[in-house]
Design a protein around this motif. Structure first.
Motif, mmCIF file in Angstrom:
data_model
loop_
_atom_site.group_PDB
_atom_site.id
_atom_site.type_symbol
_atom_site.label_atom_id
_atom_site.label_comp_id
_atom_site.label_asym_id
_atom_site.label_seq_id
_atom_site.Cartn_x
_atom_site.Cartn_y
_atom_site.Cartn_z
ATOM 1 N N CYS A 115 -5.771 -2.783 1.881
ATOM 2 C CA CYS A 115 -4.909 -2.024 2.717
ATOM 3 C C CYS A 115 -5.982 -2.053 4.254
ATOM 4 C CB CYS A 115 -4.483 -1.140 2.792
ATOM 5 S SG CYS A 115 -3.956 -0.578 4.374
ATOM 6 N N CYS A 149 1.085 -0.848 0.065
ATOM 7 C CA CYS A 149 0.116 0.221 0.109
ATOM 8 C C CYS A 149 0.700 1.275 0.112
ATOM 9 C CB CYS A 149 -0.910 0.234 1.234
ATOM 10 S SG CYS A 149 -1.856 1.874 1.197
ATOM 11 N N CYS A 163 -5.485 1.627 5.734
ATOM 12 C CA CYS A 163 -6.735 2.850 5.255
ATOM 13 C C CYS A 163 -7.432 2.021 4.031
ATOM 14 C CB CYS A 163 -6.072 3.987 4.446
ATOM 15 S SG CYS A 163 -4.857 2.960 3.010
ATOM 16 N N CYS A 168 0.573 4.033 2.755
ATOM 17 C CA CYS A 168 0.816 3.983 4.054
ATOM 18 C C CYS A 168 2.396 3.267 4.327
ATOM 19 C CB CYS A 168 -0.545 2.367 4.595
ATOM 20 S SG CYS A 168 -2.021 3.347 4.883
HETATM 21 ZN ZN LIG Z 1 -2.564 1.756 3.256
#
Ligand SMILES: [Zn+2]
Length: 523
Positions: free
Chosen positions: A145, A128, A148, A131
């Motif tokens: 993810c 991701c 998020c 992140c």
């Molecule tokens: Zn994420």
């Protein structure tokens, strides 16, 4: 006698964007603990700061059309300003782009590499980008993810790895034999059962796909990847050096408390202990993963469009009203909730009524009946002993709560004494005593008892509401900071001023609605 040392840290804030109140909460919490420890005679070191490397920042800087360093300078300044607006008493604000930190992180990387704890391999995983995290299939939530909720992509790269697996058994043993290490308790079980016991995977500690990071020093294609760079801030800035650490380091390490959000407890209780063992260092005494602050029971986040900023709240309500709210409303283990309505209610009931009125009424009566000069005339009645025992037990009660990091409950103890003092006014009816000539000494004793209660409460309020505590001391015009009821203080030249203005709820909500300032998301 030498003071006992106490080293407390917050997580370092990521400089991708301005932190919202949910992030700012942590530094306020740490500040209350640090101030409390100083009040109790500890030699305190309180460290906070910013985490400034990584792909996300590189991308953000590019979008903004500026160099990454310029970008993080701007955000770090904003963050420091907010910490200052919230009246936090950190001893050092650290930044991971500090050349001193960068140099030591390189030495740490090399030391681990030479020891065989870091080796070269290939990283494959689901990544991701926002992140900056790789995930395994089983960690994804509905294929997205878990942090998020965004899409992840398959990615492979040559990378250096840290041998977490080598320390697995030692870590299980340590956590099980040190029940105080991970708090709250529920987090400890989660770490052991969900992450450590199923098997630790070696951890990727370098990246070659972006350049905004600390060079590894041993391989020009790679920069040190986030956790090895970020977590080591706790030791590099107090003088850790693989070639010989400073006296400052020897004084402060191990840290007494790493205060962090519950979402990063995994990194602090799995990666960090193993890094420290690799460097032959002791572990911090405790890692406390605090709950989140929610707005209308939804996690705060820019991506969710509900970000509220501490500096905006301060413009609306004042520093100590915001500090009081976040410290009081966020329980020990469950998430707290922030709404404007609740903030207004708390300010009105607790701060304006219970605290503000007590101080204002007491000083006003002292001025009206005794020209502002009050001593203890010693005309005691039964009702006094209950109030005095409330006052004298407060220090111990607050300490019990603070030792367990139950900050909101510690505040409750203080407000219980303030409420008891208001009840004491109803019980003793000073305005009735004032009309009776032979009751003047009794009346003065009553006011004296109230002033002593206010004094002790103001002392213990200092860690939580430092500005208000100072203001109360100014108004009651006394310097005695002892935490017990005294028989022979003298009060004079007192000046009552309104501590907290009552807020008209409808008016205030209208003010917020009318977008008095720009950044606010309407709840
Ligand atoms: Zn994420």
């Amino acid at each position: 006698m030498e003071k006992e040392k106490y080293y407390i840290s917050t997580a370092i804030a990521y400089t991708s964007s301005k932190p919202h109140i949910g992030n700012t909460y942590e530094v306020i919490l740490a500040d209350a603990i640090a101030r409390y420890k100083r009040l109790k005679g500890f030699d305190v070191y309180f460290q906070t700061g910013t985490d400034e490397h990584g792909e996300k920042i590189e991308l953000k800087a590019k979008e903004a059309g500026i160099e990454p360093k310029k970008y993080v300078d701007n955000v770090a300044n904003t963050i420091k300003d907010i910490w200052d607006i919230m009246n936090t008493s950190y001893d050092r604000f650290v930044r991971t782009t500090d050349p001193k930190h960068e140099k030591i992180v390189q030495k740490i990387f090399k030391k681990m590499y030479d020891k065989g704890d870091i080796y070269k391999g290939e990283y494959k995983g689901l990544y991701c980008t926002p992140c900056e995290s790789f995930w395994t299939e089983s960690q994804l939530v509905d294929g997205k993810c878990p942090d998020c909720g965004r899409d992840v992509e398959e990615k492979a790269e040559e990378a250096y790895f840290f041998k977490l697996s080598k320390y697995q058994d030692k870590l299980v043993e340590y956590i099980e034999s040190h029940p105080e290490f991970i708090q709250p308790e529920s987090r400890k079980n989660e770490m052991l059962n969900n992450f450590i016991k199923p098997g630790l995977q070696d951890l990727c500690v370098s990246r070659s796909t972006f350049s905004w990071g600390i060079p590894t020093g041993i391989d020009p294609k790679h920069v040190v990847y986030v956790w090895l760079d970020a977590l080591t801030n706790y030791i590099t800035f107090i003088g850790y050096d693989p070639d010989g650490s400073s006296d400052e380091f020897k004084k402060w390490w191990p840290a007494d408390l790493h205060l962090i959000g519950k979402d990063i407890i995994r990194f602090h209780t799995i990666y960090w202990p193993c890094f420290l063992w690799s460097l032959d260092l002791e572990l911090p005494k405790q890692v406390f993963g605090h709950p989140w602050l929610l707005t209308n029971n939804d996690k705060i986040g820019k991506s969710r469009g509900n970000a509220i900023y501490a500096d905006d709240l301060v413009k609306l309500f004042g520093v100590d009203a915001v500090r009081y709210y976040v410290l009081h409303e966020i329980p020990f283990a469950n998430d707290g909730n922030l709404t404007y309505e609740l903030l207004i209610e708390r300010t009105n009931t607790d701060l304006a009524n219970t605290l503000g009125n007590l101080v204002n009424r007491t000083i006003s009566m002292a001025n009206k009946y005794f020209d502002g000069v009050v001593i203890n005339k010693g005309v005691k009645e039964d009702v006094d002993s209950d109030l005095i025992s409330y006052i004298n037990n407060l220090d111990k009660k607050v300490e019990e709560k603070m030792d367990k990091l139950e900050i909101g409950f510690a505040l409750d103890e203080i407000f219980n004494v303030l409420r008891r003092s208001n009840k004491y006014i109803d019980e003793t009816t000073p305005w009735v005593l004032a009309k009776e000539e032979d009751k003047q000494d009794r009346l003065e004793t009553v006011l004296y008892n109230l002033l002593e209660s206010i004094r002790v409460c103001a002392c213990l309020l200092y860690p939580f509401l430092p500005g208000t505590s100072d203001e109360i001391f100014k108004q009651i015009n006394i310097s005695d900071k002892d935490l017990v009821y005294k028989e022979n203080n003298e009060y004079k030249d007192m000046k009552p001023e309104v501590l907290f203005q009552r807020i008209d709820k409808d008016k205030k909500l209208e003010e917020i609605n009318n977008n008095w300032f720009t950044n606010v998301y309407m709840l």
